[in-house]
Scaffold this motif. Structure first.
Motif, PDB file in Angstrom:
ATOM      1  N   LYS A 410      -3.830  -0.354  13.436  1.00 23.64           N
ATOM      2  CA  LYS A 410      -3.999   0.919  12.738  1.00 23.64           C
ATOM      3  C   LYS A 410      -3.025   1.043  11.570  1.00 23.64           C
ATOM      4  O   LYS A 410      -3.374   1.557  10.499  1.00 23.64           O
ATOM      5  CB  LYS A 410      -3.805   2.087  13.705  1.00 23.64           C
ATOM      6  N   GLY A 411      -1.792   0.566  11.789  1.00 24.30           N
ATOM      7  CA  GLY A 411      -0.797   0.617  10.715  1.00 24.30           C
ATOM      8  C   GLY A 411      -1.197  -0.239   9.526  1.00 24.30           C
ATOM      9  O   GLY A 411      -1.022   0.162   8.368  1.00 24.30           O
ATOM     10  N   TYR A 417      -5.158   1.288   3.203  1.00 23.48           N
ATOM     11  CA  TYR A 417      -5.696   2.511   2.608  1.00 23.48           C
ATOM     12  C   TYR A 417      -4.736   3.063   1.556  1.00 23.48           C
ATOM     13  O   TYR A 417      -5.164   3.435   0.448  1.00 23.48           O
ATOM     14  CB  TYR A 417      -5.930   3.564   3.694  1.00 23.48           C
ATOM     15  N   LEU A 418      -3.438   3.100   1.876  1.00 26.05           N
ATOM     16  CA  LEU A 418      -2.450   3.600   0.923  1.00 26.05           C
ATOM     17  C   LEU A 418      -2.424   2.731  -0.332  1.00 26.05           C
ATOM     18  O   LEU A 418      -2.281   3.242  -1.455  1.00 26.05           O
ATOM     19  CB  LEU A 418      -1.063   3.642   1.564  1.00 26.05           C
ATOM     20  N   GLU A 419      -2.579   1.428  -0.162  1.00 26.74           N
ATOM     21  CA  GLU A 419      -2.625   0.521  -1.313  1.00 26.74           C
ATOM     22  C   GLU A 419      -3.855   0.801  -2.173  1.00 26.74           C
ATOM     23  O   GLU A 419      -3.793   0.722  -3.400  1.00 26.74           O
ATOM     24  CB  GLU A 419      -2.627  -0.928  -0.842  1.00 26.74           C
ATOM     25  N   SER A 420      -4.972   1.149  -1.532  1.00 29.06           N
ATOM     26  CA  SER A 420      -6.180   1.461  -2.299  1.00 29.06           C
ATOM     27  C   SER A 420      -6.008   2.748  -3.091  1.00 29.06           C
ATOM     28  O   SER A 420      -6.467   2.852  -4.234  1.00 29.06           O
ATOM     29  CB  SER A 420      -7.391   1.559  -1.359  1.00 29.06           C
ATOM     30  N   ILE A 502      -8.677  -7.813  -1.911  1.00 25.82           N
ATOM     31  CA  ILE A 502      -7.722  -6.983  -2.654  1.00 25.82           C
ATOM     32  C   ILE A 502      -8.352  -5.617  -2.912  1.00 25.82           C
ATOM     33  O   ILE A 502      -9.573  -5.469  -2.893  1.00 25.82           O
ATOM     34  CB  ILE A 502      -7.306  -7.622  -4.002  1.00 25.82           C
ATOM     35  N   THR A 503      -7.504  -4.619  -3.144  1.00 23.99           N
ATOM     36  CA  THR A 503      -7.995  -3.253  -3.351  1.00 23.99           C
ATOM     37  C   THR A 503      -8.715  -3.139  -4.684  1.00 23.99           C
ATOM     38  O   THR A 503      -8.389  -3.821  -5.665  1.00 23.99           O
ATOM     39  CB  THR A 503      -6.832  -2.247  -3.320  1.00 23.99           C
ATOM     40  N   GLY A 504      -9.703  -2.267  -4.711  1.00 21.10           N
ATOM     41  CA  GLY A 504     -10.468  -2.046  -5.933  1.00 21.10           C
ATOM     42  C   GLY A 504     -11.578  -1.046  -5.697  1.00 21.10           C
ATOM     43  O   GLY A 504     -11.838  -0.616  -4.565  1.00 21.10           O
ATOM     44  N   SER A 505     -12.246  -0.664  -6.774  1.00 20.89           N
ATOM     45  CA  SER A 505     -13.339   0.301  -6.690  1.00 20.89           C
ATOM     46  C   SER A 505     -14.615  -0.376  -6.202  1.00 20.89           C
ATOM     47  O   SER A 505     -14.810  -1.580  -6.394  1.00 20.89           O
ATOM     48  CB  SER A 505     -13.594   0.926  -8.059  1.00 20.89           C
ATOM     49  N   LYS A 557     -10.985   4.766   7.540  1.00 22.30           N
ATOM     50  CA  LYS A 557     -10.460   5.555   6.436  1.00 22.30           C
ATOM     51  C   LYS A 557     -11.463   5.571   5.280  1.00 22.30           C
ATOM     52  O   LYS A 557     -12.324   4.688   5.175  1.00 22.30           O
ATOM     53  CB  LYS A 557      -9.140   4.948   5.953  1.00 22.30           C
ATOM     54  N   PRO A 558     -11.356   6.557   4.368  1.00 26.64           N
ATOM     55  CA  PRO A 558     -12.231   6.585   3.197  1.00 26.64           C
ATOM     56  C   PRO A 558     -12.132   5.282   2.402  1.00 26.64           C
ATOM     57  O   PRO A 558     -11.047   4.735   2.212  1.00 26.64           O
ATOM     58  CB  PRO A 558     -11.693   7.766   2.379  1.00 26.64           C
TER      59      PRO A 558
END
Length: 583
Positions: A410-411, A417-420, A502-505, A557-558
């Motif tokens: 979960k962490g 999520y925070l990175e996104s 990696i994070t992204g839209s 998460k969203p």
């Protein structure tokens, strides 16, 4: 400063149709800003004047600015002196950075008098001064006393004097021989700096553009300039003069590849090559309105985003430290089998152990070689109690291991999520984007509700692009919009894209049931790479599949989705291509 005397000359030419118009309204939105509405035959125009050190300017504006409920004293004075006044002339002395606006007004006695507004565009010395017909200062938006400047004080009742002025050439009227003569004995040697010393009213960016053209991109010193270079210099100065006098200027704004506005001019800029993007506007007022409003908007966005950046950094750091501590606890649980072994060996050798023993040396019959094992004991407990103690440690470790593994997972999801959100925040281009991210964090419990009855602004639609083949491509602005775009808006046959690992839209190609060409998919992949945390990488893997294969895990998460039946494209992030496809 880019708003030099030459640029101000083009502004004056644009303002000339205001002559004959009457003052309709006067507002002072802030301490150093004034907006005068002038009614002309072609309609009402808003004349914006700023004496701010970092953004001093004068031009026609179409922007709407909020005004204070109680007008400042300077605004009241302007209304008293200029109310219903008629603009009769707009003057500029050579290429000085001062514009004089002459108004024909009626004083308290009913006499017709001339009141002049001196708009001084001079960096930190910028000012807006009301001058009476006899040349005395009525008041100014910034009073200058003896402590601030001994050379030139600006106080009510004093005679208005012009700022100190050097003997420089006006490139709109000077002759080539004068330029050659001045250039021969000018220091410093660097040509662009020498040009600033020679000519009045030109900015560093214009001087560099002239020097760039003269040297064809090569560095030139004023004392070693060749005859060919000198001819090219005189030619480009003459061409600029013709453009200004003929009203054929090219009003250009340059920005870096991050989209940050850097400079502007009234000529087409070539000195930056491919390092900067250029945007052309139709006139000086359009340019100034665009440049400063965009710059101020970017500054406000950055300021509003700073607290969210700090919050996300603190949350990320706290979550990372919690995960690290849980991993340490999980590593400690790896010794659980040893506790069970000790419990089993004590139970099997109960008859050999007495209460009060501090340790027991027994054979480990679970090992083929049956080595002797020394088991620590609690002297206060019986052998059965010692065995139960070790069994209890074993059960506790098993339970902790299961819980810790779940908490760590979960962490890690929370960290992702925070990175996104952090990535979305780095790409936020408006205050609305910041507000929507703040609302998302509030819904997830990271930001407290501050109260207030004001409704948040409506979320902006997804960013829209058009591929070279004519297909619409949509990009989510934040995690909530990513979910709506991928799970609610998308049709089953649309193509969904996201950068790999990696994070992204989320990116969506609207196919309308067709199979888009490979070029469209490649362009959409480039768009996905630019709108991700990998936008500065050399090569970015982008996964893509039909939207029907994109699902959201329960309780995720969203922005968190899973997908199957995908392919991967490797593309290079190309901001220039991404900007060219943007609608």
């Amino acid at each position: 400063m880019a708003l030099d005397g030459a640029f101000l000359y083009t502004v004056r030419n644009e303002l000339l149709p205001l002559i004959g118009g009457r003052v309709e309204k006067i507002h002072q939105p802030s301490r150093e800003e004034v907006i005068i509405s002038i009614r002309t035959k072609s309609g009402s125009k808003k004349l914006y004047i700023s004496a701010n050190a970092g953004s001093a300017r004068v031009h026609i504006t179409e922007n709407t600015v909020d005004n204070p409920q109680t007008p400042p004293m300077f605004c009241m004075l302007l209304r008293k002196r200029l109310g219903s006044g008629k603009l009769i002339d707009i003057r500029q002395d050579g290429l000085e950075r001062i514009l004089f606006l002459d108004f024909e007004c009626v004083n308290e006695l009913g006499d017709i008098v001339t009141v002049t507004l001196a708009v001084e565009i001079m960096g930190r010395c910028s000012n807006l001064i009301i001058v009476s017909g006899d040349g005395r200062v009525i008041d100014s938006i910034k009073r200058v006393d003896e402590e601030m400047s001994r050379e030139r004080m600006v106080l009510p009742g004093m005679e208005y004097t012009l700022p100190p002025r050097d003997d420089r050439l006006n490139f709109l009227t000077c002759e080539p021989e004068e330029i050659k003569e001045r250039l021969a004995g000018t220091q410093p040697k660097e040509l662009s700096k020498a040009l600033i010393r020679i000519f009045e009213g030109i900015s560093p960016i214009l001087a560099r553009e002239w020097a760039y053209f003269a040297g064809r991109g090569a560095h030139i010193d004023s004392d070693t300039i060749s005859s060919d270079q000198l001819d090219r210099l005189l030619f480009t100065i003459k061409r600029t003069r013709e453009q200004v006098l003929g009203g054929e200027c090219c009003f250009s704004v340059v920005s870096d590849k991050e989209g940050q506005l850097k400079d502007f001019s009234f000529v087409r800029l070539s000195q930056f090559g491919t390092l900067m993007y250029t945007k052309e506007l139709s006139g000086p007022s359009k340019l100034l309105d665009y440049f400063y409003s965009e710059r101020d908007r970017a500054a406000r966005t950055k300021q509003r985003a700073n607290d969210l950046f700090k919050l996300l950094m603190n949350l990320t750091d706290r979550t990372s430290r919690r995960i690290a501590a849980q991993r340490e606890e999980l590593d400690a649980c790896a010794d659980k089998d040893r506790a069970k072994l000790f419990g089993d060996l004590i139970s099997a050798n109960m008859y050999r152990i007495q209460k009060g023993d501090s340790s027991a040396v027994v054979e480990n019959f679970y090992d083929e070689e049956c080595p002797q094992v020394t088991i620590p004991l609690d002297v206060r407990k019986t052998p059965a109690q010692n065995a139960q103690h070790y069994y209890g440690e074993y059960k506790k470790s098993v339970t902790a291991e299961e819980k810790l593994a779940e908490q760590i997972q979960k962490g890690e999801e929370e960290l992702q999520y925070l990175e996104s959100v952090f990535d979305s925040l780095t790409r936020a281009s408006s205050e609305n984007d910041i507000i929507q991210l703040r609302l998302e964090l509030r819904e997830q419990g990271y930001v407290r509700y501050a109260g207030g009855k004001a409704k948040p602004p409506k979320a902006l639609p997804p960013i829209e692009y058009k591929s070279s083949d004519g297909y619409s491509i949509l990009v989510g602005r934040n995690n909530k919009q990513n979910d709506q775009l991928s799970l609610k808006f998308a049709e089953k046959t649309d193509i969904w894209l996201h950068t790999q690992l990696i994070t992204g839209s989320h990116v969506l190609i609207l196919t309308d049931g067709e199979t888009p060409p490979d070029k469209t998919i490649e362009e959409a992949a480039v768009i996905a790479a630019v709108n991700s945390s990998g936008r500065d990488s050399g090569l970015v893997p982008v996964d893509y599949c039909l939207a029907r294969y994109v699902k959201k895990p329960a309780g995720a998460k969203p922005g968190k989705v899973i997908f199957t039946n995908y392919k991967t494209a490797f593309v290079k992030p190309d901001r220039e291509l991404e900007q060219s496809l943007r609608v």
